[in-house]
Motif scaffolding. Structure first.
Motif, mmCIF file in Angstrom:
data_model
loop_
_atom_site.group_PDB
_atom_site.id
_atom_site.type_symbol
_atom_site.label_atom_id
_atom_site.label_comp_id
_atom_site.label_asym_id
_atom_site.label_seq_id
_atom_site.Cartn_x
_atom_site.Cartn_y
_atom_site.Cartn_z
ATOM 1 N N ARG A 35 24.386 -21.043 4.638
ATOM 2 C CA ARG A 35 24.653 -22.257 3.870
ATOM 3 C C ARG A 35 24.054 -22.210 2.469
ATOM 4 N NH1 ARG A 35 20.914 -26.457 7.385
ATOM 5 N NH2 ARG A 35 18.887 -25.406 7.066
ATOM 6 N N ASN A 36 23.158 -21.257 2.238
ATOM 7 C CA ASN A 36 22.598 -21.079 0.897
ATOM 8 C C ASN A 36 23.424 -20.117 0.043
ATOM 9 O OD1 ASN A 36 20.362 -22.772 1.480
ATOM 10 N ND2 ASN A 36 19.335 -21.053 2.521
ATOM 11 N N GLY A 37 24.500 -19.598 0.612
ATOM 12 C CA GLY A 37 25.339 -18.660 -0.124
ATOM 13 C C GLY A 37 24.892 -17.222 -0.020
ATOM 14 N N ASP A 38 23.870 -16.957 0.790
ATOM 15 C CA ASP A 38 23.402 -15.576 0.960
ATOM 16 C C ASP A 38 24.270 -14.871 1.991
ATOM 17 O OD1 ASP A 38 21.281 -15.952 -0.826
ATOM 18 O OD2 ASP A 38 20.018 -16.813 0.762
ATOM 19 N N LYS A 39 24.666 -13.660 1.653
ATOM 20 C CA LYS A 39 25.514 -12.894 2.568
ATOM 21 C C LYS A 39 24.730 -12.481 3.813
ATOM 22 C CE LYS A 39 26.374 -10.183 -0.829
ATOM 23 N NZ LYS A 39 26.835 -9.046 -1.658
ATOM 24 N N LEU A 40 25.406 -12.540 4.944
ATOM 25 C CA LEU A 40 24.807 -12.130 6.216
ATOM 26 C C LEU A 40 25.084 -10.643 6.398
ATOM 27 C CD1 LEU A 40 25.885 -15.213 8.342
ATOM 28 C CD2 LEU A 40 23.718 -14.816 7.166
ATOM 29 N N ILE A 41 24.120 -9.832 6.019
ATOM 30 C CA ILE A 41 24.303 -8.384 5.920
ATOM 31 C C ILE A 41 23.848 -7.681 7.193
ATOM 32 C CG2 ILE A 41 23.558 -6.311 4.658
ATOM 33 C CD1 ILE A 41 23.294 -8.090 2.188
ATOM 34 N N ALA A 42 24.685 -6.781 7.682
ATOM 35 C CA ALA A 42 24.351 -5.877 8.798
ATOM 36 C C ALA A 42 23.820 -6.652 10.004
ATOM 37 C CB ALA A 42 23.355 -4.816 8.336
ATOM 38 N N LEU A 43 24.595 -7.637 10.465
ATOM 39 C CA LEU A 43 24.215 -8.417 11.637
ATOM 40 C C LEU A 43 25.243 -8.219 12.743
ATOM 41 C CD1 LEU A 43 23.059 -11.851 10.125
ATOM 42 C CD2 LEU A 43 21.623 -10.002 10.991
ATOM 43 N N LEU A 72 27.591 -4.087 4.522
ATOM 44 C CA LEU A 72 26.539 -4.167 3.504
ATOM 45 C C LEU A 72 26.796 -5.287 2.511
ATOM 46 C CD1 LEU A 72 25.913 -0.382 2.789
ATOM 47 C CD2 LEU A 72 24.664 -1.921 4.302
ATOM 48 N N ASN A 73 28.022 -5.833 2.458
ATOM 49 C CA ASN A 73 28.324 -6.978 1.605
ATOM 50 C C ASN A 73 28.586 -8.237 2.432
ATOM 51 O OD1 ASN A 73 28.226 -5.704 -0.972
ATOM 52 N ND2 ASN A 73 30.127 -4.664 -0.468
ATOM 53 N N GLY A 74 28.205 -8.214 3.711
ATOM 54 C CA GLY A 74 28.464 -9.340 4.579
ATOM 55 C C GLY A 74 29.884 -9.373 5.101
ATOM 56 N N GLU A 75 30.668 -8.309 4.818
ATOM 57 C CA GLU A 75 32.066 -8.334 5.227
ATOM 58 C C GLU A 75 32.196 -8.122 6.738
ATOM 59 O OE1 GLU A 75 31.235 -3.988 4.165
ATOM 60 O OE2 GLU A 75 30.678 -5.991 3.445
ATOM 61 N N LEU A 76 33.232 -8.711 7.286
ATOM 62 C CA LEU A 76 33.513 -8.616 8.711
ATOM 63 C C LEU A 76 34.963 -8.207 8.866
ATOM 64 C CD1 LEU A 76 32.168 -9.252 11.513
ATOM 65 C CD2 LEU A 76 33.356 -11.436 11.404
ATOM 66 N N SER A 77 35.218 -7.116 9.555
ATOM 67 C CA SER A 77 36.577 -6.602 9.725
ATOM 68 C C SER A 77 36.860 -6.423 11.211
ATOM 69 C CB SER A 77 36.740 -5.258 9.003
ATOM 70 O OG SER A 77 36.502 -5.396 7.624
#
Length: 225
Positions: A35-43, A72-77
């Motif tokens: 919610r703070n706009g921080d990417k969720l990286i490597a989760l 590494l950029n919070g991307e989910l595929s």
């Protein structure tokens, strides 16, 4: 709560029409942020895909589960249709009706699922698609052609001297050399009863060139050398 970026990709190739078509899978991509706009990286993330007919609140006709990991950029595929189905198989879906997709996410660090609210699957004669996600640090392009080979680099420093190897076995004894005389002195008379290869130093009297030099007993006779 997770703020889910709502731009994503849906592409299905080689579909002449949606009617009676059997879609194998739909590639999907999004970016997860808190919610703070921080990417969720490597989760590690649990994903539930829900398909509804007619609208975002329509009847649920399909759902599946995925276990994946953000990049590494919070991307989910993921590929919709290749998860663990919770009801019918993906290939059994009837695509003659408008279809809406809802994606629910729950990274392991969170206690509850979050939803993207649902999005309509748009269609053209040969594909299902939606707006593409805006990559936060630039989207990767296609691989370019190989560049020319670079120049040869400088020679590296000489390595350390290796350890001394073990001493090898002793070689065979060599052939005995020509027997010499105990003491060489000039003489005009060859030795009596010479043996093969015996030498003496002649004062030139018996040599063909008349000069001081050695003579050797070879094959039963004296020869200048």
């Amino acid at each position: 709560m997770i703020n889910i970026v709502k731009w994503f990709v849906f592409i299905v190739c080689s579909m002449a029409s949606l009617l009676s078509a059997q879609v194998e899978s739909i590639p999907y991509q999004t970016v997860l942020e808190d919610r703070n706009g921080d990417k969720l990286i490597a989760l590690d993330t649990e994903v539930q895909v829900i398909l509804r007919e007619t609208s975002n609140s329509g009847n649920e006709v399909y759902s599946e589960l995925h276990s994946t990991r953000t990049g590494l950029n919070g991307e989910l595929s993921l590929a919709i249709g290749q998860g663990e189905p919770q009801s019918i198989e993906f290939r059994e879906l009837d695509w003659s009706q408008p279809m809406y997709v809802e994606i629910k996410f729950k990274p392991n660090a969170f206690s509850d699922f979050s939803s993207n609210g649902g999005t309509k699957l748009l269609s053209v004669p040969y594909a299902l698609f939606s707006l593409r996600t805006t990559c936060l640090q630039g989207c990767p392009g296609a691989d370019g052609a190989d560049g020319p080979q670079g120049p040869e680099g400088p020679q590296g420093p000489q390595g350390a001297t290796g350890a001394t190897g073990a001493i090898g076995p002793q070689g065979f004894a060599g052939i005995d050399g020509v027997a010499g005389m105990d003491m060489l002195r000039l003489t005009t008379i060859p030795p009596e009863l010479p043996v093969e290869n015996e030498l003496y130093l002649d004062d030139g009297t018996n040599r063909a060139d008349g000069k001081v030099g050695f003579r050797q007993f070879i094959n039963g006779q004296w020869s200048d050398i």
